[in-house]
Scaffold this motif. Structure first.
Motif, PDB file in Angstrom:
ATOM      1  N   ASN A 129      23.095 -14.576  18.298  1.00 33.79           N
ATOM      2  CA  ASN A 129      22.016 -14.610  19.285  1.00 33.79           C
ATOM      3  C   ASN A 129      21.788 -13.251  19.956  1.00 33.79           C
ATOM      4  O   ASN A 129      21.436 -13.180  21.140  1.00 33.79           O
ATOM      5  N   LYS A 130      22.028 -12.174  19.183  1.00 29.04           N
ATOM      6  CA  LYS A 130      21.833 -10.812  19.676  1.00 29.04           C
ATOM      7  C   LYS A 130      22.685 -10.499  20.903  1.00 29.04           C
ATOM      8  O   LYS A 130      22.354  -9.634  21.709  1.00 29.04           O
ATOM      9  N   ASP A 131      23.785 -11.242  21.044  1.00 32.32           N
ATOM     10  CA  ASP A 131      24.709 -11.042  22.163  1.00 32.32           C
ATOM     11  C   ASP A 131      25.790 -10.059  21.717  1.00 32.32           C
ATOM     12  O   ASP A 131      26.538 -10.329  20.774  1.00 32.32           O
ATOM     13  N   SER A 132      25.894  -8.923  22.383  1.00 28.74           N
ATOM     14  CA  SER A 132      26.838  -7.885  21.968  1.00 28.74           C
ATOM     15  C   SER A 132      28.298  -8.305  22.147  1.00 28.74           C
ATOM     16  O   SER A 132      29.194  -7.635  21.658  1.00 28.74           O
ATOM     17  N   CYS A 133      28.532  -9.412  22.851  1.00 25.61           N
ATOM     18  CA  CYS A 133      29.905  -9.902  23.036  1.00 25.61           C
ATOM     19  C   CYS A 133      30.355 -10.790  21.884  1.00 25.61           C
ATOM     20  O   CYS A 133      31.549 -10.893  21.612  1.00 25.61           O
ATOM     21  N   LEU A 134      29.408 -11.469  21.229  1.00 22.83           N
ATOM     22  CA  LEU A 134      29.751 -12.513  20.275  1.00 22.83           C
ATOM     23  C   LEU A 134      29.507 -12.058  18.840  1.00 22.83           C
ATOM     24  O   LEU A 134      28.392 -11.694  18.460  1.00 22.83           O
ATOM     25  N   LEU A 135      30.560 -12.095  18.045  1.00 27.82           N
ATOM     26  CA  LEU A 135      30.500 -11.638  16.658  1.00 27.82           C
ATOM     27  C   LEU A 135      31.041 -12.738  15.751  1.00 27.82           C
ATOM     28  O   LEU A 135      32.117 -13.279  15.975  1.00 27.82           O
TER      29      LEU A 135
END
Length: 241
Positions: free
Chosen positions: A85-91
């Motif tokens: 979701n384009k969240d830099s925390c979640l990979l």
């Protein structure tokens, strides 16, 4: 023996040799270009036995690009990881078809995702119907894991009678196909074009399984690969007869 006769007589061995040379060339090219790629590590995270790096890379052709790399111990597993979701925390990282790892880079935690496939018992099933998904839409729910990530929406043109009830032989064949199918990874439903929807009625419960060629997707986020055949088209074509 002339060259034409030699090639004709040894056609299959020659094709195997040619295929081997092409594969060797591809491997050599990958190693060559990999060695030419320059990498500048920007950030690194250590989460349990995994190491995730984020680097700026420059290849032999084209401009710079940025990439995540995943290591387990000292072994490089993959660079095929993507942000959720384009969240830099979640990979999210796909380690195997039935084993995903969601990393939270900010909290340095991880979540393991594995399929929880519910097999079918044909003796407990009252009936199964199949219909094309032309008049069925999938709408995102916005819910986090384990979902469901999408709801099935019937549009105004939906015809509940446009369906085919499976006979006993077909029902047992479908149950066997589902039970024998193997996990093929997490399915991005909004990127898939489904062909058929099967509705399974068992007592007071209703269960839905969608198909995309020979892939089967239930209400969870997982896709399962079944035997490659024309099973579902043949089922529906019976209605036209």
């Amino acid at each position: 023996m002339n060259i034409h006769m030699f090639c004709k007589t040894n056609r299959r061995p020659l094709l195997k040799i040619a295929a081997g040379l092409v594969s060797l060339k591809c491997v050599a090219s990958c190693i060559f270009f990999s060695d030419l790629t320059h990498s500048d590590r920007i950030k690194e995270w250590n989460i349990d036995n995994y190491t995730i790096t984020y680097s700026k890379k420059n290849g032999p052709a084209g401009g710079a690009f940025y990439q995540y790399d995943i290591y387990k111990g000292k072994k490089h597993l993959s660079y095929a990881a993507s942000l959720l979701n384009k969240d830099s925390c979640l990979l999210r990282f796909r380690e195997k078809n039935d084993y995903y790892v969601d990393f939270n880079l900010c909290s340095k935690t991880k979540t393991i995702l594995r399929p929880d496939k519910q097999k079918l018992d044909w003796k407990a099933i009252d009936s199964i119907t199949i219909r094309p998904t032309d008049s069925i839409q999938l709408i995102p729910t916005g819910k986090p894991h384990p979902g469901p990530y999408f709801d099935t929406i019937r549009n105004k043109n939906f015809d509940p009678t446009y369906a085919l009830k499976l006979n006993d032989k077909e029902l047992k064949a479908f149950v066997k196909k589902w039970n024998n199918s193997k996990a093929d990874g997490i399915n991005e439903r909004n990127k898939k074009s489904y062909q058929f929807q099967l509705t399974i009625y068992t007592g007071k419960s209703i269960r839905v399984i969608n198909t995309s060629n020979y892939f089967l997707i239930d209400e969870s986020v997982w896709s399962y690969e079944s035997e490659e055949d024309d099973f579902f088209n043949k089922l529906w074509n019976r209605k036209k007869q």
